[in-house]
Design a protein around this motif. Structure first.
Motif, PDB file in Angstrom:
ATOM      1  N   ASP A  87       0.835  -1.203   0.000  1.00 38.91           N
ATOM      2  CA  ASP A  87       0.000   0.000   0.000  1.00 38.91           C
ATOM      3  C   ASP A  87       0.871   1.255   0.000  1.00 38.91           C
ATOM      4  O   ASP A  87       0.737   2.125   0.851  1.00 38.91           O
ATOM      5  N   ARG A  88       1.766   1.312  -0.989  1.00 43.26           N
ATOM      6  CA  ARG A  88       2.683   2.440  -1.117  1.00 43.26           C
ATOM      7  C   ARG A  88       2.511   3.094  -2.491  1.00 43.26           C
ATOM      8  O   ARG A  88       2.142   2.443  -3.457  1.00 43.26           O
ATOM      9  N   PRO A  89       2.816   4.375  -2.590  1.00 42.16           N
ATOM     10  CA  PRO A  89       2.764   5.051  -3.894  1.00 42.16           C
ATOM     11  C   PRO A  89       3.961   4.685  -4.753  1.00 42.16           C
ATOM     12  O   PRO A  89       4.953   4.111  -4.262  1.00 42.16           O
ATOM     13  N   VAL A  90       3.867   5.020  -6.032  1.00 43.76           N
ATOM     14  CA  VAL A  90       4.967   4.777  -6.956  1.00 43.76           C
ATOM     15  C   VAL A  90       5.411   6.091  -7.587  1.00 43.76           C
ATOM     16  O   VAL A  90       4.659   7.072  -7.617  1.00 43.76           O
ATOM     17  N   LEU A  91       6.638   6.093  -8.086  1.00 43.44           N
ATOM     18  CA  LEU A  91       7.225   7.286  -8.696  1.00 43.44           C
ATOM     19  C   LEU A  91       7.753   6.913 -10.078  1.00 43.44           C
ATOM     20  O   LEU A  91       8.843   6.359 -10.208  1.00 43.44           O
ATOM     21  N   PRO A  92       6.983   7.178 -11.140  1.00 41.70           N
ATOM     22  CA  PRO A  92       7.453   6.878 -12.495  1.00 41.70           C
ATOM     23  C   PRO A  92       8.549   7.863 -12.920  1.00 41.70           C
ATOM     24  O   PRO A  92       8.419   9.072 -12.720  1.00 41.70           O
ATOM     25  N   VAL A  93       9.620   7.350 -13.500  1.00 40.92           N
ATOM     26  CA  VAL A  93      10.738   8.184 -13.942  1.00 40.92           C
ATOM     27  C   VAL A  93      11.090   7.835 -15.386  1.00 40.92           C
ATOM     28  O   VAL A  93      11.191   6.662 -15.743  1.00 40.92           O
ATOM     29  N   SER A  94      11.304   8.844 -16.203  1.00 40.92           N
ATOM     30  CA  SER A  94      11.699   8.639 -17.590  1.00 40.92           C
ATOM     31  C   SER A  94      13.070   7.978 -17.674  1.00 40.92           C
ATOM     32  O   SER A  94      14.022   8.404 -17.002  1.00 40.92           O
ATOM     33  N   ASN A  95      13.178   6.963 -18.515  1.00 45.82           N
ATOM     34  CA  ASN A  95      14.485   6.341 -18.716  1.00 45.82           C
ATOM     35  C   ASN A  95      15.453   7.251 -19.451  1.00 45.82           C
ATOM     36  O   ASN A  95      16.670   7.162 -19.253  1.00 45.82           O
ATOM     37  N   LEU A  96      14.936   8.134 -20.286  1.00 49.03           N
ATOM     38  CA  LEU A  96      15.808   9.109 -20.936  1.00 49.03           C
ATOM     39  C   LEU A  96      16.357  10.103 -19.913  1.00 49.03           C
ATOM     40  O   LEU A  96      17.535  10.472 -19.952  1.00 49.03           O
ATOM     41  N   ALA A  97      15.522  10.519 -18.972  1.00 44.45           N
ATOM     42  CA  ALA A  97      15.984  11.411 -17.906  1.00 44.45           C
ATOM     43  C   ALA A  97      17.031  10.715 -17.039  1.00 44.45           C
ATOM     44  O   ALA A  97      18.028  11.322 -16.631  1.00 44.45           O
ATOM     45  N   TYR A 196      13.873  13.759  -5.869  1.00 46.32           N
ATOM     46  CA  TYR A 196      13.459  15.132  -6.167  1.00 46.32           C
ATOM     47  C   TYR A 196      11.948  15.198  -6.366  1.00 46.32           C
ATOM     48  O   TYR A 196      11.278  16.095  -5.827  1.00 46.32           O
ATOM     49  N   ALA A 197      11.392  14.253  -7.124  1.00 41.23           N
ATOM     50  CA  ALA A 197       9.941  14.237  -7.362  1.00 41.23           C
ATOM     51  C   ALA A 197       9.185  14.084  -6.042  1.00 41.23           C
ATOM     52  O   ALA A 197       8.151  14.719  -5.820  1.00 41.23           O
ATOM     53  N   TRP A 198       9.697  13.255  -5.161  1.00 41.02           N
ATOM     54  CA  TRP A 198       9.070  13.047  -3.850  1.00 41.02           C
ATOM     55  C   TRP A 198       9.056  14.350  -3.049  1.00 41.02           C
ATOM     56  O   TRP A 198       8.065  14.700  -2.410  1.00 41.02           O
ATOM     57  N   SER A 199      10.159  15.090  -3.124  1.00 37.77           N
ATOM     58  CA  SER A 199      10.246  16.360  -2.387  1.00 37.77           C
ATOM     59  C   SER A 199       9.278  17.396  -2.936  1.00 37.77           C
ATOM     60  O   SER A 199       8.910  18.348  -2.232  1.00 37.77           O
ATOM     61  N   GLN A 200       8.858  17.201  -4.199  1.00 38.38           N
ATOM     62  CA  GLN A 200       7.910  18.121  -4.825  1.00 38.38           C
ATOM     63  C   GLN A 200       6.472  17.622  -4.716  1.00 38.38           C
ATOM     64  O   GLN A 200       5.574  18.155  -5.378  1.00 38.38           O
ATOM     65  N   GLY A 201       6.267  16.597  -3.892  1.00 41.19           N
ATOM     66  CA  GLY A 201       4.919  16.078  -3.707  1.00 41.19           C
ATOM     67  C   GLY A 201       4.523  15.025  -4.713  1.00 41.19           C
ATOM     68  O   GLY A 201       3.340  14.726  -4.887  1.00 41.19           O
ATOM     69  N   GLY A 202       5.518  14.452  -5.412  1.00 37.26           N
ATOM     70  CA  GLY A 202       5.232  13.425  -6.404  1.00 37.26           C
ATOM     71  C   GLY A 202       4.794  12.124  -5.758  1.00 37.26           C
ATOM     72  O   GLY A 202       4.787  11.974  -4.540  1.00 37.26           O
ATOM     73  N   GLY A 203       4.449  11.170  -6.579  1.00 42.37           N
ATOM     74  CA  GLY A 203       3.949   9.888  -6.103  1.00 42.37           C
ATOM     75  C   GLY A 203       2.514   9.692  -6.546  1.00 42.37           C
ATOM     76  O   GLY A 203       1.679  10.582  -6.376  1.00 42.37           O
ATOM     77  N   VAL A 204       2.243   8.530  -7.164  1.00 41.82           N
ATOM     78  CA  VAL A 204       0.897   8.222  -7.635  1.00 41.82           C
ATOM     79  C   VAL A 204       0.519   6.828  -7.148  1.00 41.82           C
ATOM     80  O   VAL A 204       1.383   6.032  -6.785  1.00 41.82           O
ATOM     81  N   PRO A 205      -0.771   6.494  -7.128  1.00 40.16           N
ATOM     82  CA  PRO A 205      -1.186   5.151  -6.725  1.00 40.16           C
ATOM     83  C   PRO A 205      -0.613   4.086  -7.666  1.00 40.16           C
ATOM     84  O   PRO A 205      -0.329   4.362  -8.832  1.00 40.16           O
ATOM     85  N   ALA A 206      -0.481   2.872  -7.148  1.00 36.66           N
ATOM     86  CA  ALA A 206       0.135   1.786  -7.912  1.00 36.66           C
ATOM     87  C   ALA A 206      -0.556   1.543  -9.246  1.00 36.66           C
ATOM     88  O   ALA A 206       0.101   1.231 -10.247  1.00 36.66           O
ATOM     89  N   GLU A 207      -1.885   1.697  -9.280  1.00 37.83           N
ATOM     90  CA  GLU A 207      -2.596   1.430 -10.529  1.00 37.83           C
ATOM     91  C   GLU A 207      -2.257   2.442 -11.619  1.00 37.83           C
ATOM     92  O   GLU A 207      -2.553   2.211 -12.798  1.00 37.83           O
ATOM     93  N   GLU A 208      -1.644   3.553 -11.242  1.00 38.11           N
ATOM     94  CA  GLU A 208      -1.245   4.553 -12.236  1.00 38.11           C
ATOM     95  C   GLU A 208       0.191   4.351 -12.728  1.00 38.11           C
ATOM     96  O   GLU A 208       0.732   5.197 -13.436  1.00 38.11           O
ATOM     97  N   ALA A 209       0.796   3.234 -12.357  1.00 39.11           N
ATOM     98  CA  ALA A 209       2.118   2.883 -12.880  1.00 39.11           C
ATOM     99  C   ALA A 209       1.943   2.377 -14.305  1.00 39.11           C
ATOM    100  O   ALA A 209       1.620   1.215 -14.537  1.00 39.11           O
ATOM    101  N   GLN A 210       2.116   3.254 -15.252  1.00 34.37           N
ATOM    102  CA  GLN A 210       1.860   2.937 -16.646  1.00 34.37           C
ATOM    103  C   GLN A 210       3.122   3.123 -17.483  1.00 34.37           C
ATOM    104  O   GLN A 210       3.944   3.992 -17.203  1.00 34.37           O
ATOM    105  N   PRO A 211       3.278   2.306 -18.528  1.00 37.72           N
ATOM    106  CA  PRO A 211       4.453   2.446 -19.397  1.00 37.72           C
ATOM    107  C   PRO A 211       4.345   3.653 -20.316  1.00 37.72           C
ATOM    108  O   PRO A 211       3.249   4.088 -20.653  1.00 37.72           O
TER     109      PRO A 211
END
Length: 225
Positions: A87-97, A196-211
């Motif tokens: 029951d934790r959020p996820v943080l999607p990150v661009s592979n190019l970034a 950095y995204a976490w410090s800016q309030g990032g994080g989405v529910p697991a179901e929003e982990a999309q490719p």
């Protein structure tokens, strides 16, 4: 400071990284077609080494693409399984970034033209500039033939070309000061961007982990005839 786990399987490299109390531990191997077998054991090794339970993790970051379609799906499957269970959020990150961030970490460059070989005679392309110690996208990410890529309009200073897409160096239209065509994304750099995204309030529910494939025809199922 949060406790974050990062996972990446989007390219030939398979890697995981853990941030806890300001310290980072990671595992990284270039093992094409072995990601599904190796990624969870890597996670288990890191957790055992850190003497932490998975419940200590605040969020899970992952390479969301672009990259190999199967590889991106492996990461998302693992991340969703862990995140739903914890029951934790996820943080999607661009592979190019992440690729640009690694170039900064290892080479000290602050403007990076990141390119990943997309097969089919194309590259995944994104240009990044360092701001507040993290690479920020300038313009948009795209999938293009090498002859059509461009640096941002009006950009000044030297650019560094990072990633397997620079294997097309003789055909890439953009001009850079130096290239490293062997560089691959690393979970350690996904962790930096995710922090950095976490410090800016990032994080989405697991179901929003999309490719993010960038190729619409791959992400969109074909309609039945």
């Amino acid at each position: 400071m949060p406790t974050l786990l990062a996972i990446d399987t989007a390219t030939e490299a398979c890697s995981v990284a853990l941030l806890h109390e300001g310290s980072v531990m990671c595992r990284y191997e270039v093992i094409p077609r072995m990601h599904a077998q190796k990624v969870l054991p890597m996670v288990q090794e890191l957790m055992a080494e850190s003497e932490l339970a998975l419940t200590a993790i605040d969020a899970i970051a992952f390479g969301r693409g672009p990259g190999a379609f199967t590889g991106v799906r492996i990461a998302i499957g693992v991340v969703q399984g862990l995140a739903f269970g914890l029951d934790r959020p996820v943080l999607p990150v661009s592979n190019l970034a992440a690729l640009a961030q690694r170039a900064y970490r290892e080479r000290g460059v602050n403007q990076v033209a990141a390119a990943i070989d997309a097969r089919m005679d194309e590259v995944y392309w994104g240009c990044y500039r360092l701001e507040q110690e993290v690479m920020q996208l300038v313009g948009v990410e795209a999938v293009l033939p090498p002859e059509q890529v461009q640096l941002p309009a009006g950009s000044a200073g030297e650019w560094f070309g990072a990633g397997t897409g620079w294997g097309y160096v003789g055909r890439i239209a953009a001009s850079v000061a130096e290239t490293d065509g062997n560089l691959l994304p690393h979970a350690k750099d996904i962790l930096t961007l995710a922090t950095y995204a976490w410090s800016q309030g990032g994080g989405v529910p697991a179901e929003e982990a999309q490719p993010v494939y960038l190729r619409d025809q791959v992400a969109t199922p074909k309609q039945p005839r």
